[in-house]
Design an enzyme around this catalytic site. Structure first.
Site, PDB file in Angstrom:
ATOM      1  N   ASP A 200     103.624  36.262  43.106  1.00  6.95           N
ATOM      2  CA  ASP A 200     103.305  34.839  43.041  1.00  6.95           C
ATOM      3  C   ASP A 200     101.810  34.685  42.760  1.00  6.95           C
ATOM      4  O   ASP A 200     101.100  35.675  42.615  1.00  6.95           O
ATOM      5  CB  ASP A 200     103.682  34.145  44.358  1.00  6.95           C
ATOM      6  CG  ASP A 200     102.818  34.599  45.533  1.00  6.95           C
ATOM      7  OD1 ASP A 200     101.979  35.512  45.351  1.00  6.95           O
ATOM      8  OD2 ASP A 200     102.971  34.048  46.621  1.00  6.95           O
ATOM      9  N   ASP A 202      98.494  32.868  44.463  1.00  5.47           N
ATOM     10  CA  ASP A 202      97.993  32.225  45.677  1.00  5.47           C
ATOM     11  C   ASP A 202      96.628  31.611  45.382  1.00  5.47           C
ATOM     12  O   ASP A 202      95.703  32.326  44.990  1.00  5.47           O
ATOM     13  CB  ASP A 202      97.851  33.253  46.807  1.00  5.47           C
ATOM     14  CG  ASP A 202      99.130  34.042  47.030  1.00  5.47           C
ATOM     15  OD1 ASP A 202     100.095  33.469  47.559  1.00  5.47           O
ATOM     16  OD2 ASP A 202      99.174  35.237  46.650  1.00  5.47           O
ATOM     17  N   ASP A 290     101.531  29.353  45.476  1.00  6.20           N
ATOM     18  CA  ASP A 290     101.217  28.820  46.801  1.00  6.20           C
ATOM     19  C   ASP A 290      99.824  28.196  46.758  1.00  6.20           C
ATOM     20  O   ASP A 290      98.880  28.833  46.277  1.00  6.20           O
ATOM     21  CB  ASP A 290     101.207  29.937  47.864  1.00  6.20           C
ATOM     22  CG  ASP A 290     102.611  30.463  48.165  1.00  6.20           C
ATOM     23  OD1 ASP A 290     103.590  29.813  47.754  1.00  6.20           O
ATOM     24  OD2 ASP A 290     102.713  31.506  48.812  1.00  6.20           O
TER      25      ASP A 290
END
Ligand code: DCP
Ligand code: MG
Length: 366
Positions: A200, A202, A290
């Site tokens: 992902d 961040d 995120d």
């Protein structure tokens, strides 16, 4: 030559880059750790994660079992695995786990965004063995997160490249800038540690105006929606209480305003193209992102906490508690002897408070 320096039992006292010369051993340990995690044997799981972390910090590959004698955090089982791999190139216990149907199935199910070990176990016990089985089963109620996990499964299960992470950081940075010119922003997580790929992206940001950080995050989400790139959003409002002591639990989520997103990334935004020819032809891919927005006076703690690695963070906290009588988490640092919170404007300040040599982000790949 000179005797090798002693290896610390704490990851925060070992400089660990992305160059892992012991990947054959650490991959084996990760498999066992994951298997213990699925079986909720947390002690054994952590023991193998620690053992893997120690080997990742070594400047060369192990070539004999004798070399492990001076190393911390290696138990009898771990040493036996190392011995077997040195001798035969593989280890029986690891092969057994890898060919185990339960392990394979739980690994597959937990690869879906929103599916944790408990849900995976429940599905396994009801006889389900494939993702198609789950989607075909009328009695299963998927929550919103899991629905999106299945919807974007192909994209999300493919690694995110550094170029893709940079493109998303630029897009989020421009979105933040348009709302608040006085903003701090950084790409954190594995990419800040120098990794080439991640699962992902961040990103941490805040405004210099204390108390406005939650509004900033909400405005950013609204803007992403307006730009037509917000595919999924799980927003978690701040539950931050500045009077609370740092938590004793390592794994607890922090209390800052944050959101877990799936964003649409256009191929045209990425200089090197998307990390898949198929997606490149389609012209876009979905990426897990995120975002966390802490109050500016906690920015350094949040940045340190979100940069990881997880093992590095665990050992920073353990070191603080055991060696310094201090409590550290993503929100702050509390000195139990002085009975006061210690402020920090930079990550370096936190290392200084802890009496630790500063470690650059790229040295935190424990
Ligand atoms: N983190 C945290 N609390 C959580 C989840 C994560 O403090 N509940 C921190 C520690 C992680 C960092 O955020 O190192 C990023 O989490 P990731 O799971 O994204 O881990 P990485 O970025 O290190 O790995 P990957 O490359 O797989 O994304
Ligand atoms: Mg990450």
């Amino acid at each position: 030559g000179a005797p090798a320096a002693e290896v610390s039992q704490y990851a925060c006292q070992r400089r660990t880059t992305t160059d892992n010369y012991n990947v054959v051993f650490t991959d084996a340990f990760e498999v066992l750790a994951e298997c213990y995690e699925f079986n909720q044997m947390d002690g054994r799981c952590l023991a193998f994660r620690r053992a893997a972390s120690v080997l990742k910090s070594l400047p060369r590959g192990l070539s004999s079992l004798e070399e492990t004698h001076s190393l911390p955090c290696l138990g009898g089982h771990a040493k036996a695995i190392i011995g077997e791999i040195l001798q035969h190139g593989r280890a029986f216990d690891v092969e057994k786990v890898l060919s185990d149907e339960r392990y394979q199935t739980l690994k597959l199910f937990t690869s879906v965004y929103g599916v944790g070990p408990k849900t995976a176990e429940k599905w396994y016990r009801s006889g389900l063995r494939s993702l198609d089985h789950i989607l075909a089963d009328q009695s299963i109620q998927l929550n919103h997160m899991q629905q999106n996990g299945f919807l974007h499964y192909g994209d999300i299960s493919r690694a995110v490249s550094k170029a893709e992470a940079r493109a998303l950081t630029k897009a989020i940075g421009e979105t933040v800038q348009a709302i608040t010119p006085d903003a701090l922003l950084a790409l954190t997580g594995g990419f800040r540690r120098g990794k080439e790929f991640g699962h992902d992206v961040d990103i941490i940001f805040t405004t210099l105006e204390l108390g406005m950080e939650e509004n900033l995050l909400l405005a950013v989400i609204k803007s992403l929606e307006k730009q037509g790139i917000l595919l999924y959003c799980d927003y978690q409002a701040s539950t931050f209480d500045l009077t609370k002591l740092p938590t004793h639990s390592f794994e607890a989520m922090d209390h800052f305003a944050k959101c877990f997103l799936i964003l649409r990334l256009e191929a045209s935004q990425v200089e090197e193209g998307l990390n898949s020819p198929v997606e490149d032809i389609r012209g876009w891919r979905a990426v897990r992102v995120d975002l966390v927005s802490p109050p500016v006076d906690r920015y350094a703690f949040a940045l340190l906490g979100w940069t990881g690695s997880r093992q590095f963070e665990r050992d920073l906290r353990r070191f603080a508690r055991k060696e310094r009588r201090m409590l550290l988490d993503n929100h702050g640092l509390y000195d139990k002897t002085k009975e006061e919170f210690l402020a920090a404007g930079t990550e370096k300040d936190i290392f200084d408070h802890l009496g630790l040599e500063y470690m650059e982000p790229w040295q935190r790949n424990a």
